[in-house]
Every structure is written in structure tokens, then in C-alpha cells.
Design an enzyme around this catalytic site. Structure first.
Site, mmCIF file in Angstrom:
data_model
loop_
_atom_site.group_PDB
_atom_site.id
_atom_site.type_symbol
_atom_site.label_atom_id
_atom_site.label_comp_id
_atom_site.label_asym_id
_atom_site.label_seq_id
_atom_site.Cartn_x
_atom_site.Cartn_y
_atom_site.Cartn_z
ATOM 1 N N ASP A 18 -32.823 10.397 17.800
ATOM 2 C CA ASP A 18 -32.638 11.796 18.190
ATOM 3 C C ASP A 18 -32.104 11.957 19.604
ATOM 4 O O ASP A 18 -32.393 12.936 20.280
ATOM 5 C CB ASP A 18 -33.956 12.590 18.052
ATOM 6 C CG ASP A 18 -34.574 12.378 16.690
ATOM 7 O OD1 ASP A 18 -33.824 12.489 15.708
ATOM 8 O OD2 ASP A 18 -35.774 12.083 16.600
ATOM 9 N N LYS A 21 -26.809 11.669 19.261
ATOM 10 C CA LYS A 21 -25.630 10.898 18.832
ATOM 11 C C LYS A 21 -24.682 11.744 17.999
ATOM 12 O O LYS A 21 -23.474 11.564 18.062
ATOM 13 C CB LYS A 21 -26.065 9.674 18.006
ATOM 14 C CG LYS A 21 -26.925 8.699 18.770
ATOM 15 C CD LYS A 21 -27.351 7.526 17.910
ATOM 16 C CE LYS A 21 -28.312 7.901 16.798
ATOM 17 N NZ LYS A 21 -29.659 8.326 17.243
ATOM 18 N N ALA A 50 -32.030 9.523 8.931
ATOM 19 C CA ALA A 50 -31.324 9.985 10.116
ATOM 20 C C ALA A 50 -31.044 11.476 9.994
ATOM 21 O O ALA A 50 -30.981 12.021 8.895
ATOM 22 C CB ALA A 50 -30.005 9.239 10.264
ATOM 23 N N GLY A 51 -30.890 12.124 11.118
ATOM 24 C CA GLY A 51 -30.505 13.531 11.098
ATOM 25 C C GLY A 51 -29.556 13.771 12.245
ATOM 26 O O GLY A 51 -29.931 13.620 13.397
ATOM 27 N N HIS A 52 -28.310 14.060 11.932
ATOM 28 C CA HIS A 52 -27.327 14.307 12.980
ATOM 29 C C HIS A 52 -26.914 15.769 12.953
ATOM 30 O O HIS A 52 -26.465 16.270 11.933
ATOM 31 C CB HIS A 52 -26.093 13.425 12.777
ATOM 32 C CG HIS A 52 -26.334 12.005 13.153
ATOM 33 N ND1 HIS A 52 -25.406 11.014 13.001
ATOM 34 C CD2 HIS A 52 -27.415 11.410 13.706
ATOM 35 C CE1 HIS A 52 -25.903 9.872 13.428
ATOM 36 N NE2 HIS A 52 -27.122 10.089 13.862
ATOM 37 N N THR A 53 -27.097 16.424 14.075
ATOM 38 C CA THR A 53 -26.687 17.820 14.151
ATOM 39 C C THR A 53 -25.362 17.908 14.877
ATOM 40 O O THR A 53 -25.216 17.387 15.976
ATOM 41 C CB THR A 53 -27.740 18.650 14.913
ATOM 42 O OG1 THR A 53 -29.016 18.324 14.369
ATOM 43 C CG2 THR A 53 -27.489 20.130 14.750
ATOM 44 N N GLN A 236 -30.776 6.289 14.012
ATOM 45 C CA GLN A 236 -32.064 6.070 14.676
ATOM 46 C C GLN A 236 -31.832 5.613 16.128
ATOM 47 O O GLN A 236 -30.802 5.898 16.696
ATOM 48 C CB GLN A 236 -32.931 5.047 13.921
ATOM 49 C CG GLN A 236 -33.516 5.574 12.621
ATOM 50 C CD GLN A 236 -32.540 5.509 11.477
ATOM 51 O OE1 GLN A 236 -31.868 4.525 11.265
ATOM 52 N NE2 GLN A 236 -32.458 6.566 10.713
ATOM 53 N N THR A 311 -34.757 17.107 12.802
ATOM 54 C CA THR A 311 -33.757 17.661 11.884
ATOM 55 C C THR A 311 -34.043 17.234 10.446
ATOM 56 O O THR A 311 -33.659 17.919 9.507
ATOM 57 C CB THR A 311 -32.314 17.168 12.193
ATOM 58 O OG1 THR A 311 -32.372 15.991 12.961
ATOM 59 C CG2 THR A 311 -31.509 18.211 12.900
ATOM 60 N N VAL A 426 -25.027 18.881 28.770
ATOM 61 C CA VAL A 426 -25.892 19.934 29.303
ATOM 62 C C VAL A 426 -26.115 21.065 28.293
ATOM 63 O O VAL A 426 -26.448 22.183 28.663
ATOM 64 C CB VAL A 426 -25.331 20.485 30.640
ATOM 65 C CG1 VAL A 426 -25.407 19.422 31.725
ATOM 66 C CG2 VAL A 426 -23.880 20.971 30.488
HETATM 67 P P1 IMP Z 1 -38.491 5.536 8.173
HETATM 68 O O1 IMP Z 1 -37.199 5.155 8.770
HETATM 69 O O2 IMP Z 1 -38.426 6.807 7.379
HETATM 70 O O3 IMP Z 1 -39.149 4.421 7.414
HETATM 71 O O4 IMP Z 1 -39.498 5.889 9.375
HETATM 72 C C1 IMP Z 1 -39.950 4.890 10.276
HETATM 73 C C2 IMP Z 1 -40.097 5.459 11.671
HETATM 74 O O5 IMP Z 1 -38.805 5.732 12.206
HETATM 75 C C3 IMP Z 1 -40.874 6.771 11.759
HETATM 76 O O6 IMP Z 1 -41.577 6.792 12.992
HETATM 77 C C4 IMP Z 1 -39.782 7.812 11.779
HETATM 78 O O7 IMP Z 1 -40.200 8.995 12.415
HETATM 79 C C5 IMP Z 1 -38.722 7.086 12.595
HETATM 80 N N1 IMP Z 1 -37.362 7.532 12.308
HETATM 81 C C6 IMP Z 1 -36.600 7.216 11.261
HETATM 82 N N2 IMP Z 1 -35.393 7.787 11.345
HETATM 83 C C7 IMP Z 1 -35.393 8.478 12.491
HETATM 84 C C8 IMP Z 1 -34.393 9.254 13.164
HETATM 85 O O8 IMP Z 1 -33.260 9.415 12.735
HETATM 86 N N3 IMP Z 1 -34.777 9.826 14.343
HETATM 87 C C9 IMP Z 1 -36.009 9.634 14.849
HETATM 88 N N4 IMP Z 1 -36.950 8.905 14.288
HETATM 89 C C10 IMP Z 1 -36.647 8.328 13.110
HETATM 90 MG MG MG Z 2 -31.947 12.663 14.526
#
Ligand code: IMP
Ligand code: MG
Length: 438
Positions: A18, A21, A50-53, A236, A311, A426
Site C-alpha cells: 500500500d 505503487k 493486491a489493491g492498486h488505486t 504488496q 482497497t 503530495v
Molecule cells: P495474503 O497475501 O492474503 O495471504 O495475506 C498475507 C498478509 O499480507 C496479510 O497481512 C495481508 O494483509 C498482507 N497483504 C497481502 N496483500 C497486500 C497488499 O496488497 N497490501 C497490503 N497488505 C497486503
Molecule cells: Mg494496496
């Protein structure tokens, strides 16, 4: 605006994910953008966790699986072999993108070697977490861990390409679902799944995905031969790397740049720039050690101003001071050549700002990050305190207009990280980006 990131580029988050990226990749991928034209944007690991905004003008895109470079028609977005593909998520994203006017066709490629996420992976993820009680990992429950586990055991993994040999797929799926159902029943008293239902569903997904599926390794090698330019988009953050992160509170792939070569099938020498993305502070979602965590009003101030809610899962993120011990380590592992500092605006209004510069553990000073939860839980953090700034900086577009304290903070970050900072962000809009030379 000009930012010097020559050759093929890898963008990787250096904290716990987060870092912003999504914004950065779409900014850098812009053919009219600050670092020239890219022909490909490639995801090499992770999945729909993953979550990309990405914000472009009035439009906001929240993507999990499709590389954010897709929003530029000149770019081919590649989901390479190292990604675990949830076809349902992918098809939903494609249709959402199309609804917002993004053309998705020949510009999206999905590796036939990528492993597929099935409904039983998601259930396994959820059930396994529910058994862990206090020790839960806090996964996104997207089936990521169970899918990578099946890939590693080999007998239970199914790749995208296998969907296209229907009799083979059917037989294999039946065997696997029978095994999974035994486990669900024995361990959790759960019914399990009907293989026929999954088969029908996945055949329909397969038909819809077929136009995108190819050997992305061959595609990328062809691109390298032609001298086309590639951006690799990490998912990640490096501290969630399966090997190098804070195991077991990590994700199930190599989220450092190390994952790129296995996850896309390209040779190490082909990438010349490694851009590390950091927040001006730290956040973490889910469980695991977080030495600089601020479980107080300042932490809440940062959470509110930084809109620190996931996200993917909507969970409130844990917040803390910037940890230079952790980031020096993750930057070293990923071979980072330049740094982009995101969310600098969030820190405005704080009287003082802290940076973790070392840890103390059992009477010793640790300067190298100990990626061992047992050590991390017991370290005492050594902070450096810097003056904060009061004015908002979201409208500032050049380095010389930043408050002296903000510039000073960047300068100190660059010193402790021993790597040049080239970008400061910013705000969420693409325009809210400042090229930096210190
Ligand atoms: P998993 O990838 O769903 O197995 O989660 C394993 C750990 O990675 C957990 O603590 C999730 O919150 C964290 N995690 C997985 N993907 C992301 C991401 O894109 N951003 C932030 N944390 C993530
Ligand atoms: Mg994210």
C-alpha cells in the site's frame, strides 16, 4: 516534468504494501509522462490480494489483478506466470474497466503458466485463518496462500493453460476436489464443493479469458529482443516477501524484486532501474511485528489524513513512524536505484516527526533489519526527531516551494536510506507529484 529512470524498470514497494505503487505506475506508464514510453507493464507475483488505486482525471480505478498500465492504450498489460489468477476477479475487472471506457483486448495478456485460484482455495484460506485464533496472519482471504501451496506441491495446482484441455482438466479437477472435500470434512466439518459446478463455472471463465491467454515468457523475450521497454509492477511490499519478510506474517510470494525473474521468466540483467516506493511513514494491514507502530492519537491522525483503509478488504491499516532500519534492508534486497516518497502531504500539521534509525536488542545495536518475529517483538527502537511543518503541501509542484522542514525530512530520509530520492508525492492525483533532486 522529467524523471530519470533509464531502461527497463521494476517498481517495488519497500514496506508492508500500500505504498502508492498504483498511482506511481500509472504516472510513469503515461506515454506523455515523466520517464518516456513503456511498451509493457507486467505483474509478476501475488494475486487479487493486491489493491492498486489509480486516479485519472475524474475517474478512479481500483484494480487487484489487471496491471494498472492497462489504462494506457499504447501499453500491453501482462499478467505473468508468477501471478495467481482468480478468473472471476479478472473478468469482473475487465468488465469494470470497459464500463469506464478503457479498451481491453489485444492489450491484455495472461500467462498460460499462471496458477488458478479456485473457490476451495478461498475457503481454505478463511478456515485456516479461523483456526489460528490470536496467531492469525490476517490474510486477505483471497486464497493466495493455499493456491501457492498447491503450486509448490505440484499435484494439486492447476495452471491457466490446463483449462483448454477439457477432458484432462475435468479429470484432474475431480481428483483434486475429492481430496479437498475430505480435508474440509475431516478438519472443519464443512461440506466442500461439487466438482461439476466448479468445472462448468471454470469452462465458462476459460472461454471468456481465452483471447488473453498466451505464453507471456515468449512474449516478453520477443519484446526484449526488439528493444521494447518494460515496466515490472511489484505487488504488496518487500517486507511481506515470503523469504525475506517478517515470516510467517507475510504473503506467499516473493514480493521483493527477487520475485520478478522467476515470476516473469526474464533474466536478471534485463532490468536497469529499480524504483523503491515508500510512504513518508509506515503502515501495515493484518498481523505481525511493527516496531514503529503508533497506537495513539498521532497514529489515528495519520490514518485519517492518509485514508489508510484497505482497497482490498476495507480494513483500517495500522500506522507508525518511518522505519529506516526496515527500509534500508528491503531496498538492499531489491537492489533499489531510486526512491519515490509517497503521501508526504499526510504528515503536515505534526509538531515533530520521527524516523527509526536503529534497533536495540539484548544490549546490542542492530543496524541490519532482523527479519525474525521473535527478535522484532523485543527490539527497542532508536528514533531521530525532526521538526514538522504546519502548512498543507498538496498544491506544491516544485521542490523549492516545499517547506524547509519537509525538504529537510526528505534529505534525512535519503541519507539514512543511502539511495537517491527522485520523486515525492503530495496527493492522490497524478499532478500532485514533485521531481526531487537532493
Ligand atoms: P495474503 O497475501 O492474503 O495471504 O495475506 C498475507 C498478509 O499480507 C496479510 O497481512 C495481508 O494483509 C498482507 N497483504 C497481502 N496483500 C497486500 C497488499 O496488497 N497490501 C497490503 N497488505 C497486503
Ligand atoms: Mg494496496
Amino acid at each position: 516534468m522529467q524523471i530519470d529512470l533509464p531502461g527497463n524498470l521494476c517498481v517495488v514497494g519497500l514496506q508492508w504494501g500500500d505504498e502508492g505503487k498504483g498511482k506511481l505506475v500509472s504516472l510513469l506508464a503515461d506515454p506523455q509522462g515523466p520517464c518516456g514510453r513503456f511498451d509493457y507493464v507486467v505483474r509478476y507475483g501475488g494475486g487479487a490480494n493486491a489493491g492498486h488505486t489509480v486516479v485519472i482525471g475524474e475517474k478512479k480505478f481500483a484494480m487487484h489483478l489487471v496491471p494498472s498500465g492497462i489504462v494506457w492504450p499504447e501499453i500491453t498489460a501482462v499478467v505473468a506466470n508468477g501471478v495467481v489468477v482468480d478468473p472471476e476477479v479478472m473478468l469482473t475487472e475487465i468488465s469494470e474497466l470497459r464500463k469506464k471506457g478503457v479498451v481491453v483486448g489485444k492489450n491484455l495478456k495472461v500467462s498460460s503458466k499462471a496458477h488458478l485460484i479456485f473457490p476451495y482455495h478461498k475457503l481454505q484460506d478463511k478456515l485456516s485463518e479461523s483456526q489460528l485464533g490470536k496467531g492469525l496472519i490476517g490474510t486477505t482471504c483471497r486464497g493466495i496462500g493455499p493456491c501457492y501451496a498447491d503450486k509448490a506441491t505440484r499435484t494439486h495446482g492447476i495452471r491457466v493453460g490446463e483449462l483448454y484441455d477439457r477432458p484432462y482438466f475435468k479429470e484432474k479437477l475431480e481428483r483434486i476436489v475429492a481430496d479437498k472435500n475430505c480435508i474440509f470434512q475431516a478438519l472443519y466439518g464443512e461440506e466442500g464443493f461439487d466438482p461439476q459446478e466448479i468445472y462448468d463455472q471454470y469452462c465458462s471463465y476459460a472461454d471468456q479469458l481465452e483471447p488473453f491467454v498466451c505464453d507471456t515468457t515468449e512474449l516478453l523475450h520477443g519484446a526484449l529482443r526488439k528493444g521494447e521497454r518494460i515496466m515490472f509492477e511489484g505487488a504488496q511490499g518487500a517486507l511481506l516477501d515470503l523469504d525475506h519478510g517478517t515470516f510467517p506474517y507475510v504473503t506467499s510470494s516473493n514480493s521483493t524484486s527477487c520475485g520478478l525473474f522467476a515470476g516473469a521468466g526474464v533474466p536478471p540483467g534485463c532490468v536497469s532501474s529499480y524504483l523503491g516506493v515508500i510512504k513518508a511513514y509506515s503502515t501495515r494491514v493484518g498481523s505481525g511485528p511493527f516496531p514503529t507502530e503508533l497506537d495513539n492519537q498521532i497514529g489515528q491522525y495519520i490514518r485519517d489524513r492518509g485514508r489508510e483503509y484497505g482497497t482490498t478488504t476495507g480494513r483500517a491499516r495500522r500506522t507508525g513512524w518511518f522505519d529506516a532500519v526496515a527500509v534500508r534492508y528491503s531496498a538492499a534486497i531489491s537492489g533499489i536505484t531510486a526512491i519515490s516518497v509517497m503521501l508526504l502531504d499526510v504528515l503536515a500539521g505534526l509538531e515533530t516527526i520521527r524516523i527509526a534509525v536503529a534497533y536495540e536488542y539484548e544490549g546490542r545495536t542492530l543496524e541490519f533489519f532482523p527479519a525474525d518475529v521473535h527478535v522484532l517483538e523485543k527490539v527497542r527502537v532508536v528514533y531521530e526527531e525532526l521538526p514538522g511543518w504546519q502548512d498543507e503541501i498538496g498544491d506544491i509542484r516544485s521542490q523549492d516551494q516545499l517547506p524547509a522542514e519537509a525538504l529537510n525530512y526528505l534529505r534525512r530520509l535519503q541519507q539514512v536510506l543511502e539511495c537517491p530520492i527522485k520523486i515525492a508525492s503530495v496527493g492522490p492525483e497524478k499532478g500532485q507529484t514533485i521531481p526531487i533532486t537532493l
